[in-house]
Design an enzyme around this catalytic site. Sequence first.
Site, mmCIF file in Angstrom:
data_model
loop_
_atom_site.group_PDB
_atom_site.id
_atom_site.type_symbol
_atom_site.label_atom_id
_atom_site.label_comp_id
_atom_site.label_asym_id
_atom_site.label_seq_id
_atom_site.Cartn_x
_atom_site.Cartn_y
_atom_site.Cartn_z
ATOM 1 N N GLY A 89 0.811 -1.212 0.000
ATOM 2 C CA GLY A 89 0.000 0.000 0.000
ATOM 3 C C GLY A 89 0.842 1.259 0.000
ATOM 4 N N ASN B 159 2.377 1.674 -3.338
ATOM 5 C CA ASN B 159 1.371 2.165 -4.274
ATOM 6 C C ASN B 159 1.277 3.684 -4.235
ATOM 7 O OD1 ASN B 159 -1.800 3.026 -4.425
ATOM 8 N ND2 ASN B 159 -1.245 1.573 -6.024
ATOM 9 N N GLU C 190 -5.298 -1.106 -1.447
ATOM 10 C CA GLU C 190 -6.023 0.121 -1.116
ATOM 11 C C GLU C 190 -7.385 0.097 -1.807
ATOM 12 O OE1 GLU C 190 -4.640 2.528 1.006
ATOM 13 O OE2 GLU C 190 -3.119 0.974 1.266
#
EC number: 2.7.1.-
Length: 307
Positions: A76, A79, A281
């Site tokens: 995450g 990302n 996410e």
Amino acid sequence: MKQPYNHGVLFYHEHSGLKDIHNGIGEVAKSLSSMCKHLSLQLSENKGDIIKYCKSIKNENYSSDVDVLFILGGDGTLNELVNGVMQYQLNLPIGVIPGGTFNDFTKTLQLHPNFKTASEQLLTSHAESYDVLKVNDLYVLNFVGLGLIVQNAENVQDGSKDIFGKFSYIRSTVKTLLNPVKFDFSLTVDGETKEGNTSMMLIANGPNIGGGQIPLTDLSPQDGRANTFVFNDQTLNILNDILKKRDSMNWNEITQGIDHISGKHITLSTNPSMKVDIDGEINLETPIEIQVLPKAIQLLTATEQNN
């Protein structure tokens, strides 16, 4: 040893998943300072901070000599950095150091799951170009998922993956599989349309998802294509059996119950509208449009994994 980079920036969250983040940062910095003449440590206090720092680097407000970025965290956190780099077109290599609950893409980069060992591997790493998936207005490095993947993520209470580890996640997954939510879909890949009903769909760029490796020898995040997998009911029953045994996802047992479609441009609509998980996410809902951006980002890749 000559440092190959002038100025590196190491991004990290205080709640990155490491038990002692400050001690961890010190261990990582020992290796990274051997790669850079100047190393900046940048704490990200809130979600979205890393993207703001990328904008500042692009405008040279942060510094005018940044030539490499590092990230300590899970998928995450990675990302968020990928979105900042892509959004502001930073043509800078990224070094990834595992420090979260899930670190699937570090396996693709042949990096060790231990943060200290991985940071040492970066000393002899080299930059390679990897594909990125553009999903509506967001960017994804590893996967896009909907259905059971989202259900499971929402069933895992905040922080429980860190406290109870894999068992809590598997317990939640079994609970999810017993109560799957089905949806109708219309999927178009490179002009070919498929319609049907499912409770789980996965679009993969990388070969490692959920701690397991997809057993397709031609699946690569460097081939300019994304791989869509549509799971049927038979597959879900096998998945349930596997997870009750608390084993890793055994793709070899479930591939017969999966439709696999490879392509460069994907559109997907569902009824009802479904939440979408991108690299861990949950930021989107269907409909979505996915475009493969070939070799759009540079990532430091280890020569071979250090076991």
